[in-house]
Every structure is written in structure tokens, then in C-alpha cells.
Design a protein around this motif. Structure first.
Motif, mmCIF file in Angstrom:
data_model
loop_
_atom_site.group_PDB
_atom_site.id
_atom_site.type_symbol
_atom_site.label_atom_id
_atom_site.label_comp_id
_atom_site.label_asym_id
_atom_site.label_seq_id
_atom_site.Cartn_x
_atom_site.Cartn_y
_atom_site.Cartn_z
ATOM 1 N N PRO A 146 0.818 -1.220 0.000
ATOM 2 C CA PRO A 146 0.000 0.000 0.000
ATOM 3 C C PRO A 146 0.848 1.264 0.000
ATOM 4 O O PRO A 146 1.684 1.463 0.888
ATOM 5 C CB PRO A 146 -0.798 -0.130 1.304
ATOM 6 N N LYS A 147 0.641 2.120 -0.972
ATOM 7 C CA LYS A 147 1.342 3.394 -1.077
ATOM 8 C C LYS A 147 0.295 4.502 -1.043
ATOM 9 O O LYS A 147 -0.509 4.643 -1.975
ATOM 10 C CB LYS A 147 2.154 3.472 -2.377
ATOM 11 N N VAL A 148 0.300 5.268 0.046
ATOM 12 C CA VAL A 148 -0.726 6.294 0.256
ATOM 13 C C VAL A 148 -0.133 7.660 -0.047
ATOM 14 O O VAL A 148 0.984 7.980 0.365
ATOM 15 C CB VAL A 148 -1.268 6.233 1.693
ATOM 16 N N ILE A 149 -0.892 8.470 -0.761
ATOM 17 C CA ILE A 149 -0.463 9.803 -1.135
ATOM 18 C C ILE A 149 -1.608 10.782 -0.902
ATOM 19 O O ILE A 149 -2.781 10.443 -1.114
ATOM 20 C CB ILE A 149 0.008 9.841 -2.614
ATOM 21 N N LYS A 150 -1.269 11.981 -0.458
ATOM 22 C CA LYS A 150 -2.264 13.038 -0.282
ATOM 23 C C LYS A 150 -2.319 13.857 -1.552
ATOM 24 O O LYS A 150 -1.299 14.324 -2.066
ATOM 25 C CB LYS A 150 -1.905 13.930 0.906
ATOM 26 N N ILE A 151 -3.526 14.056 -2.082
ATOM 27 C CA ILE A 151 -3.741 14.831 -3.299
ATOM 28 C C ILE A 151 -4.750 15.919 -2.953
ATOM 29 O O ILE A 151 -5.937 15.651 -2.802
ATOM 30 C CB ILE A 151 -4.262 13.948 -4.449
ATOM 31 N N GLY A 152 -4.267 17.144 -2.801
ATOM 32 C CA GLY A 152 -5.141 18.206 -2.316
ATOM 33 C C GLY A 152 -5.534 17.913 -0.882
ATOM 34 O O GLY A 152 -4.686 17.785 -0.005
ATOM 35 N N THR A 153 -6.840 17.780 -0.656
ATOM 36 C CA THR A 153 -7.320 17.418 0.681
ATOM 37 C C THR A 153 -7.715 15.951 0.759
ATOM 38 O O THR A 153 -8.203 15.494 1.797
ATOM 39 C CB THR A 153 -8.529 18.292 1.062
ATOM 40 N N ASP A 154 -7.516 15.219 -0.323
ATOM 41 C CA ASP A 154 -7.925 13.819 -0.389
ATOM 42 C C ASP A 154 -6.718 12.889 -0.245
ATOM 43 O O ASP A 154 -5.568 13.287 -0.439
ATOM 44 C CB ASP A 154 -8.636 13.529 -1.716
ATOM 45 N N TYR A 155 -7.029 11.634 0.056
ATOM 46 C CA TYR A 155 -5.998 10.605 0.168
ATOM 47 C C TYR A 155 -6.337 9.466 -0.779
ATOM 48 O O TYR A 155 -7.499 9.069 -0.906
ATOM 49 C CB TYR A 155 -5.898 10.081 1.600
#
Length: 260
Positions: A79-88
Motif C-alpha cells: 500500500p502506497k498512500v499519497i495526499k492529493i489536495g485534501t484527499d488521500y
């Protein structure tokens, strides 16, 4: 660079629910002062994805009581989690090596089960080390192809949006097997890349030998484009800390009071 002076477990297998068997590193993010560590762990039918949390990136981390946050009839891993704007968003693989997306449920609580999205975004691309945004595009650096020893070259794929269209770099691999005598002679485990101050930074796990006991070591590597890498000598060796090997690292850039 501040060298690591100590290596210690920040999360350990638990032989009772919600997780058991080996835990393998996925990614770390920080949200509102809490650090979330995403990983996959062994379950009866293969692998499932879990999450743990800590106020400090140094741990120790507490596993979510809601684990697994993603699982199914096949293995769910990396699992690779990234924040995009205010979303994940989470990029993960399902057996054998196809990439999918997931997002938090409506509450936004990262410790609760995530919602798997339907269609794959990338097919047959080994094991992802990371997904990053470099202010132009998303980049995945992965161990691909994966050889019989679970090591390999490092390959690159890019996309303008997290859900695609993903394109495998025509010049892959971006990091090849090392030469005789190199710490990465027998290739690499998936290794997480961070993008910081316009530079791609990575602690690269390389295998000098594959006959047990394997002895993967970590070396620091940098790139200005994610393609051409300058790789140093190993900074962290497992024998220095009485470990068998150091593998599947994730590079997390911590910003604290305006400093890194």
C-alpha cells in the motif's frame, strides 16, 4: 545527512487478531500531527493491508483495531498512500502484480476500512516502492521485473492523474543490477522514493548475495528527474544492528517547525 545510529522495530507481528505473521512496509503519511504507517501482513489466504498510528514517526506504532483495512480472496499488498489536495489515495497491488486504487470511507478516518475502486490502473508492474507527485506528474518507482529471489531492477511509470493513464517508461530500468562486488549485485527490493526540494531521494535496498542468509543493505540515492540516479555506498548494514537484512524501505521526509 544525519546517519541512522540505531535500528529498532516500530511495529511487530502480533499472533492474535487483528494481524499476524510477517509485516512488510508500505508507506507513511502524516495527518493532523498523527503518523499513519500502512503495511501488508500475512493472513490465511496470502496478504492483507493494515494500518498503524503513532504521534512520532519513530514509533512505536499501534495497530488499528479495524485491520485489515483492505483484503479479499487474493493477496492485497504494497500500500502506497499519497495526499492529493485534501484527499488521500492508496495505490496497492492485487495478486499477482496489478495496481489498483482505494480511498478512505466517507468519514475520512484513515484507520477504518478503505473503499476499493473497481478498475486496475496499471498491469503487471512488479512491486511498487512509492508513488509521488513532482509538480508535473505522478511517478511510481517499482521493483520490476521481480526475479526468483524477490529482487530486481527498479523501473518507472508515470501518469498525469493518479487514476491514469499510466505509461511505463520506455527506457526502463532506471536502476539496473549492480556489478560484481557492488552492494546491489543481485538487484533491489522495492524502495520508496520521496520528492523533496526538487530532488528525488531514496534509501535503496540492494542485495549483495542471495544465498541465505541474504544481506540487503541500504544506500542513499538521488536523482533530479527520477530516471538518472546517483547511488552512494551502503549507509546502513544489517550486521551493525544484529539483523539479517534491511529490505523494502520507505523514505519519509519529515517537516518540523519549518525545517527538514
Amino acid at each position: 545527512m544525519k546517519l541512522i545510529s540505531h535500528v529498532y522495530p516500530i511495529i511487530s507481528p502480533n499472533n492474535t487478531a487483528p494481524g499476524y505473521s510477517d509485516h512488510e512496509m508500505g508507506s507513511v503519511i502524516e495527518k493532523d500531527g498523527t503518523h499513519f504507517l500502512f503495511y501488508h501482513y500475512g493472513v490465511e489466504n496470502g496478504w492483507a493491508i493494515g494500518v498503524a498510528y503513532s504521534q512520532s514517526p519513530y514509533g512505536k506504532f499501534t495497530m488499528s483495531p479495524y485491520n485489515p483495512i483492505l483484503s479479499g480472496s487474493v493477496a492485497y499488498a504494497c500500500p502506497k498512500v499519497i495526499k492529493i489536495g485534501t484527499d488521500y489515495k492508496m495505490v496497492f497491488i492485487k495478486s499477482p502484480s496489478d495496481y489498483y486504487l482505494a480511498h478512505p470511507n466517507a468519514s475520512g478516518d484513515l484507520l477504518l476500512p478503505w473503499v476499493e475502486e473497481t478498475n486496475p490502473i496499471l498491469l503487471n508492474f512488479g512491486y511498487p516502492g512509492s508513488v509521488v507527485w513532482d509538480n508535473r506528474q505522478f511517478l511510481i518507482h517499482a521493483c520490476h521485473p521481480v526475479d526468483a529471489n524477490d529482487e530486481g531492477q527498479i523501473a518507472l511509470a508515470t501518469a498525469p492523474l493518479i487514476d491514469g493513464l499510466w505509461t511505463k517508461f520506455s527506457g526502463n530500468p532506471v536502476i539496473d543490477y549492480g556489478r560484481k562486488g557492488d552492494f546491489n549485485k543481485y538487484g533491489h527490493a522495492e524502495s520508496g522514493v520521496a520528492f523533496d526540494a526538487d530532488v528525488f531521494k531514496c534509501f535503496l535496498s540492494g542485495a549483495e548475495r542471495i544465498i541465505p542468509p541474504r544481506n540487503n543493505r541500504l544506500a542513499y540515492a538521488e536523482s533530479i528527474n527520477g530516471i538518472d540516479w546517483t547511488i552512494g555506498q551502503p549507509l546502513v548494514k544489517p550486521e551493525d544492528f544484529n539483523y539479517r537484512m534491511l529490505s523494502e524501505p520507505y523514505t519519509f521526509i519529515r517537516t518540523e517547525a519549518g525545517k527538514k
